[in-house]
Every structure is written in structure tokens, then in C-alpha cells.
Design an enzyme around this catalytic site. Structure first.
Site, mmCIF file in Angstrom:
data_model
loop_
_atom_site.group_PDB
_atom_site.id
_atom_site.type_symbol
_atom_site.label_atom_id
_atom_site.label_comp_id
_atom_site.label_asym_id
_atom_site.label_seq_id
_atom_site.Cartn_x
_atom_site.Cartn_y
_atom_site.Cartn_z
ATOM 1 N N CYS A 1 0.658 -1.211 0.032
ATOM 2 C CA CYS A 1 0.031 -0.133 -0.048
ATOM 3 C C CYS A 1 1.090 1.404 -0.007
ATOM 4 O O CYS A 1 0.755 2.226 -0.533
ATOM 5 C CB CYS A 1 -1.170 -0.080 1.219
ATOM 6 N N ARG B 1 -7.987 -3.968 -3.404
ATOM 7 C CA ARG B 1 -7.313 -2.866 -4.092
ATOM 8 C C ARG B 1 -8.457 -2.481 -5.263
ATOM 9 O O ARG B 1 -8.199 -2.929 -6.582
ATOM 10 C CB ARG B 1 -5.709 -3.249 -4.673
#
Length: 215
Positions: free
Chosen positions: A50, A126
Site C-alpha cells: 500500500c 485494491r
């Protein structure tokens, strides 16, 4: 929390919501009216993949801004966690994250947009939503937690959508570097027999159903 995925539909309005972000409260899609919007989620703050993604979005932010596009991130974290994570990124990696990140602490936005995978606990996948200036969802991409996204492809997809809209055309694979037609775009198919007969006199192409043109 109900973790049953419920995805928005391409061509329909982005579900409306108000949420707290690192830049204050935001209401979408209203606050992005007149702009393109890329809303993306990441599984959690202070995680390696991330962190690479947030920095990659920031690195390309001027490219998105030049296309009249607003970036908004999201994860199921508290706002203080976002703030501390962004401080760490600035101090350690020298990236100043300029776009807001939604603190979806209760997962309400993530549920509404189908960002929670039943087999992955309460973390978001995601997800990427590209929304046009009228608030219509135009593209959805979902990656698993284990694989980071390609931000150049997201930027390319945004350009492709805008080019398709502006020129009433379709966009080939890997555009603008397609292996068959380069940076040309694809002409829509003819609507009748006579138009089909004339198509190759009007455009370059392999057949009347596969014609292309430069922008």
C-alpha cells in the site's frame, strides 16, 4: 459488518456518500462534480504494498490533474492512522501526499462499493473506480491484496476514456502503442449496408468492420 460484495454497475451513478478524510469531510460524487474522479482503496495503512501504491499515485498526480481528475484514497482505518502514515511517508520516503484519503473506520463506504472481500476479513481489496464529471462509473478494476496496481495503466485508462468520449471512437489494446494500428483509434462499426461498402474508402482498415483513424 455485512461482507457480501455488492458492486456498482458501469454506466450508473456512483453511490452517494459522505465521509471523513485527511482533508476534512467529503461528499462524493458531488464534490467532484465537473471533474473526473479516481476513487481507490488500499487494504491498510503501514503496509508495504500500500505504501508503494500511495507513493506511485502521488508521483503521477500532475498527470491526473492535467486530465481534470481528482484522486481520493480509502481504507478501513481511523483518520489518525492515515495522518501518521502520511507523516511517515513524508519523513522516510520524501513523498508529500497531496490527495485526500477517506477514513472509512466502520467500513460503510467499502460495503456500499463492494470493496470488502468475504475471505479477507475487514480489509478492503485494491479497488479502482473511474467516475466521469457527471458522476457516472465508467471503469472498475479490482486487484487482490497480494498484487500492487500499475498506476501508469490507470492513467492510460483515464486518457482512453476521455479520448473515446471526445472522438466517438473505441480504443485498442495497449493504446497509444497498439501492435496493429499504433496510436490510431477504432472507428465505430457502420450502421447499414451502404455505409459498410464505403467504409474502406473513408478510413484505413483491415476490413469494413475493422477501420481506424488518427486523432
Amino acid at each position: 459488518m455485512d461482507c457480501t460484495p455488492s458492486l456498482p454497475v458501469l454506466g450508473q451513478s456512483l453511490p452517494e456518500f459522505t465521509a471523513l478524510t485527511t482533508h476534512g469531510t467529503i461528499t462524493l460524487p458531488a464534490d467532484a462534480s465537473g471533474k473526473w474522479l479516481i476513487l481507490f482503496s488500499h487494504p491498510a495503512d503501514f503496509t508495504p504494498v500500500c505504501t508503494t501504491e500511495i507513493c506511485s499515485f502521488q508521483k503521477r498526480i500532475k498527470g491526473f490533474q492535467e486530465l481534470n481528475c481528482m484522486l481520493v484514497g480509502l481504507s478501513v482505518d481511523q483518520v489518525w492512522s492515515h495522518i501518521k502514515w502520511l507523516e511517515w511517508i513524508k519523513q522516510k520516503l520524501n513523498y508529500n501526499i497531496e490527495f485526500p484519503i477517506i477514513a472509512d473506520e466502520r467500513g460503510e463506504v467499502a460495503e456500499k462499493l463492494g470493496m470488502i472481500h468475504p475471505g479477507k476479513g475487514n480489509n478492503t481489496v485494491r479497488a479502482v473506480f473511474i467516475v466521469d464529471p457527471k458522476g457516472i462509473v465508467r471503469l472498475i478494476v479490482y486487484y487482490p491484496q497480494e498484487v500492487g496496481r500499475n498506476m501508469d495503466e490507470i492513467l492510460r485508462a483515464l486518457k482512453a476514456l476521455q479520448t473515446s468520449d471526445a472522438n466517438a471512437c473505441a480504443i485498442p489494446a495497449n493504446w497509444p502503442k497498439n501492435g496493429l494500428i499504433g496510436d490510431h483509434v477504432i472507428v465505430p462499426p457502420p450502421a447499414d449496408v451502404e455505409s459498410a461498402k464505403q467504409r474502406l474508402n473513408q478510413y484505413e482498415g483491415y476490413d469494413w468492420w475493422f477501420c481506424h483513424k488518427p486523432l
